[in-house]
Design a protein around this motif. Structure first.
Motif, PDB file in Angstrom:
ATOM      1  N   ARG A   1       0.837  -1.194   0.000  1.00  0.00           N
ATOM      2  CA  ARG A   1       0.000   0.000   0.000  1.00  0.00           C
ATOM      3  C   ARG A   1       0.879   1.254   0.000  1.00  0.00           C
ATOM      4  O   ARG A   1       0.672   2.180  -0.772  1.00  0.00           O
ATOM      5  CB  ARG A   1      -0.922   0.015   1.227  1.00  0.00           C
ATOM      6  N   LEU A   2       1.902   1.238   0.866  1.00  0.00           N
ATOM      7  CA  LEU A   2       2.822   2.373   0.916  1.00  0.00           C
ATOM      8  C   LEU A   2       3.492   2.585  -0.436  1.00  0.00           C
ATOM      9  O   LEU A   2       3.602   3.707  -0.935  1.00  0.00           O
ATOM     10  CB  LEU A   2       3.905   2.134   1.968  1.00  0.00           C
ATOM     11  N   ALA A   3       3.940   1.507  -1.044  1.00  0.00           N
ATOM     12  CA  ALA A   3       4.638   1.609  -2.326  1.00  0.00           C
ATOM     13  C   ALA A   3       3.694   2.123  -3.411  1.00  0.00           C
ATOM     14  O   ALA A   3       4.106   2.882  -4.297  1.00  0.00           O
ATOM     15  CB  ALA A   3       5.220   0.260  -2.721  1.00  0.00           C
TER      16      ALA A   3
ATOM     17  N   LEU B   1       9.308  10.169  -2.008  1.00  0.00           N
ATOM     18  CA  LEU B   1       9.751   9.234  -0.964  1.00  0.00           C
ATOM     19  C   LEU B   1       9.920   9.964   0.367  1.00  0.00           C
ATOM     20  O   LEU B   1       9.459   9.494   1.417  1.00  0.00           O
ATOM     21  CB  LEU B   1      11.071   8.584  -1.397  1.00  0.00           C
ATOM     22  N   ILE B   2      10.554  11.135   0.320  1.00  0.00           N
ATOM     23  CA  ILE B   2      10.774  11.893   1.557  1.00  0.00           C
ATOM     24  C   ILE B   2       9.438  12.279   2.193  1.00  0.00           C
ATOM     25  O   ILE B   2       9.227  12.089   3.393  1.00  0.00           O
ATOM     26  CB  ILE B   2      11.610  13.164   1.277  1.00  0.00           C
TER      27      ILE B   2
ATOM     28  N   GLU C   1       5.196  11.588   6.213  1.00  0.00           N
ATOM     29  CA  GLU C   1       3.780  11.400   6.535  1.00  0.00           C
ATOM     30  C   GLU C   1       3.559  10.158   7.388  1.00  0.00           C
ATOM     31  O   GLU C   1       2.805  10.181   8.352  1.00  0.00           O
ATOM     32  CB  GLU C   1       2.958  11.240   5.241  1.00  0.00           C
ATOM     33  N   GLU C   2       4.224   9.071   7.029  1.00  0.00           N
ATOM     34  CA  GLU C   2       3.992   7.797   7.701  1.00  0.00           C
ATOM     35  C   GLU C   2       4.537   7.796   9.121  1.00  0.00           C
ATOM     36  O   GLU C   2       3.920   7.276  10.035  1.00  0.00           O
ATOM     37  CB  GLU C   2       4.675   6.662   6.925  1.00  0.00           C
ATOM     38  N   PHE C   3       5.713   8.373   9.297  1.00  0.00           N
ATOM     39  CA  PHE C   3       6.401   8.170  10.571  1.00  0.00           C
ATOM     40  C   PHE C   3       6.332   9.370  11.509  1.00  0.00           C
ATOM     41  O   PHE C   3       6.482   9.222  12.703  1.00  0.00           O
ATOM     42  CB  PHE C   3       7.850   7.760  10.308  1.00  0.00           C
TER      43      PHE C   3
END
Ligand SMILES: Nc1ncnc2c1ncn2[C@@H]1O[C@H](COP(=O)(O)OP(=O)(O)OP(=O)(O)O)[C@@H](O)[C@H]1O
Ligand SMILES: [Mg+2]
Lengths: 309, 250
Positions: free
Chosen positions: A27-29, A258-259, A264-266
């Motif tokens: 999903r992240l990818a 990517l950055i 956003e995720e972490f």
């Protein structure tokens, strides 16, 4: 040549992800690839031509709704995606004619309003679009894992296509003319650059892949509503990603994607309430201190190290 | 001789200001025409009209027998009209070579980027910028930037070249170098309009001179004759000076 090799190697590595990764990673990818498409697309008009567009949300939503409506009328999914891309392209070409004579802030503001206009249209045509209630899409009759793989490969292919287009465009006459326009539009016209059609081409390029991304996204999440696909953040994030990665470069947008995604995720998830403020802060810092992108810092450091030897 | 460029009663208004006011003259093939006038006379505006930057609000511009008044700047450029800017306009982040290549690619009929680079190199050599080819244009001195403007214009394969104060801000050595270049360009058969404030320069290279004042054409003809014309002296130095020195330019 180096660009092509980089692109193919990175894409091939990503393509093996379903063999090793779980659904969360897939999903992240998928989001990463979608972000890369949004950023790369923005780079055509914002980075290459120097016109800061906020129309990405409009293109995304238009693609999502076009595809959703067509699929509900019975059009096969892939065909609906393609038609959504074409519709968005034509929409951008027409819209470009209306707003690309504006420069700087005026263009930015005009492009910002477009998504609001489309959102209003959706809200006032509930019979066709579901209005504020949103719109359901046909559900795919395959397993959850298969769906995750399917949409990952769809987004990855789109990101590949978009970056490949960028590689071709950057080295073409069109890319050269756009760089001239970015640096001095009046001087470019006097040298024979048809600024109007070049800008329209760049704007259309900035739309077509975003429209398809919106269409794929709609199929992926099965349900769309105006606040989701016309989200203002969809217009702001591409700019942030490109500024992070490097304006007007081929791989800057993907690196910026990517950055931003990692951020956003972490970080973000834990501070939900400061969303917009944090994004605003990032923009200010980037524009003021790092106009050539975060990577330029590393590049400079690297160059200095080599120089010192 | 036949006229390459003919201005027929052209005017340009900016709001209430007649920057160029009912001006007619023509430029013959192969000629070097000096365009002079005090500050604010409308010289740059005239060039802007010819090149489509600020289209005329009245009258017609004919180039080689064709009305170009309504064409857009890039179309006019492709017909073979090139200009340099009074305030130099390089693409600062591009290399000197790329700057010149742009002219060759978009107006000079180069078949592709490689051919454009080759043509650009020729013109950089001609203008003495060959060893700067890979530097960013922003790194050049003013004199060299002016020469880059020239190289860019030449790469467009112009039939008519308009030079807006290419010598302003240059020292005497640089000026004589620039004049040498302009003469060589003319020898290749390019028709040239030079806007120039230095009378010595105007006299030394123009075949003919046109004088603008407050947007109007007040004199034209052979350089020495024009410069001793009473209305021209008045325009430059005021009526009093003209009365006290009935003959002779400054
Ligand atoms: N874009 C514009 N908008 C409004 N007024 C203008 C514009 N361009 C020029 N003007 C006005 O038109 C008049 C003629 O200006 P122009 O630049 O053509 O003079 P010039 O002869 O080139 O002067 P100089 O020798 O100082 O370069 C001036 O009064 C100027 O202020
Ligand atoms: Mg001027």
């Amino acid at each position: 040549m180096k660009n092509w090799i980089t692109l193919i190697v990175v894409a091939a590595m990503l393509a093996t992800l379903p063999l090793v990764g779980n659904n969360y990673l897939l999903r992240l990818a998928s989001i990463l690839c979608m972000y890369a498409v949004l950023a790369q697309s923005w780079n055509f008009i914002g980075g290459l031509a120097g016109y800061p567009s906020f129309a990405t949300a409009a293109f995304f939503g238009l693609g999502a709704y076009t595809s959703a409506i067509l699929q509900n009328q019975g059009l096969p999914m892939m065909l609906a995606w393609g038609t959504a891309g074409l519709t968005t392209l034509l929409f951008a070409a027409a819209l470009g004619g209306a707003i690309l004579h504006l420069r700087g802030h005026y263009f930015a503001i005009a492009s910002l309003i477009v998504a609001e206009m489309l959102r209003e249209i959706v809200n006032t045509t509930p019979n066709l679009t579901g209005g504020g209630m949103g719109l359901n899409l046909p559900i795919m009759r395959i397993s959850v894992e298969a769906q995750a793989r399917y949409f990952f490969y769809a987004m990855l292919s789109l990101a590949f296509l978009c970056t490949a287009t960028a590689i071709v465009v950057y080295r073409s006459k069109l890319g050269f003319g756009l760089r001239c326009i970015q640096q001095n539009e009046d001087a470019a016209s006097i040298l024979g650059v048809n600024a109007y059609s070049y800008k329209t081409a760049a704007f259309s390029l900035s739309a077509v892949f975003v429209g398809i991304a919106g269409a794929i996204y709609a199929s992926w999440v099965n349900y769309i509503e105006p606040p989701d696909v016309f989200d203002i953040l969809l217009a702001v994030k591409p700019l942030v990603m490109v500024l992070l990665g490097g304006l007007g470069t081929i791989f800057g947008p993907a690196i910026g994607a990517l950055i931003l995604l990692m951020f956003e995720e972490f970080v973000w998830r834990n501070f939900l309430t400061v969303h917009a403020a944090a994004l605003g802060l990032i923009i200010v810092v980037l524009v003021l201190f790092l106009p050539n992108g975060l990577l330029s810092l590393l590049r400079e450091r690297f160059a200095r190290l080599r120089g010192a030897r | 001789m036949t006229a390459l460029l003919a201005l027929e009663d052209v005017s340009r208004r900016f709001g209430g200001l007649n920057a160029v006011d009912h001006v007619s003259f023509s430029v013959e093939k192969g000629e070097i025409l000096g365009l002079i006038g005090p500050n604010g006379a409308g010289k740059t505006t005239l060039i802007n009209m010819i090149t489509g930057v600020h289209p005329p609000t009245g009258g017609r511009v004919q180039f080689d027998g064709r009305d170009i008044s309504k064409l857009r700047p890039h179309q006019i450029a492709r017909l073979g009209l090139a200009r340099t800017f009074q305030i130099v306009q390089p693409f600062p982040k591009m290399t000197v070579l790329e700057n010149a290549a742009a002219g060759a690619l978009f107006a000079g009929g180069a078949g592709g980027l490689d051919e454009a680079h080759a043509i650009a190199r020729e013109h950089l050599t001609f203008t003495g910028l060959a060893d700067m080819a890979d530097k960013p244009a922003a790194a050049l001195t003013l004199a060299k930037r002016k020469r880059l403007e020239l190289a860019k214009s030449l790469a467009m394969k112009p039939r008519l070249l308009m030079l807006d104060e290419v010598n302003a801000g240059l020292n005497p050595t640089e000026i004589s170098e620039a004049l040498g270049l302009i003469r060589k360009i003319a020898d290749q058969g390019v028709t040239i309009i030079v806007i120039e404030h230095l009378m010595k320069v105007v006299l030394s290279i123009s075949h003919r001179v046109v004088v603008l004042h407050h947007g109007q054409l007040i004199a034209q003809g052979e350089p020495r004759e024009v410069l001793s014309d009473k209305s021209v002296i008045e325009a430059y130095l005021g009526a009093k000076y003209a009365a006290a020195n009935p003959r002779g330019a400054p």
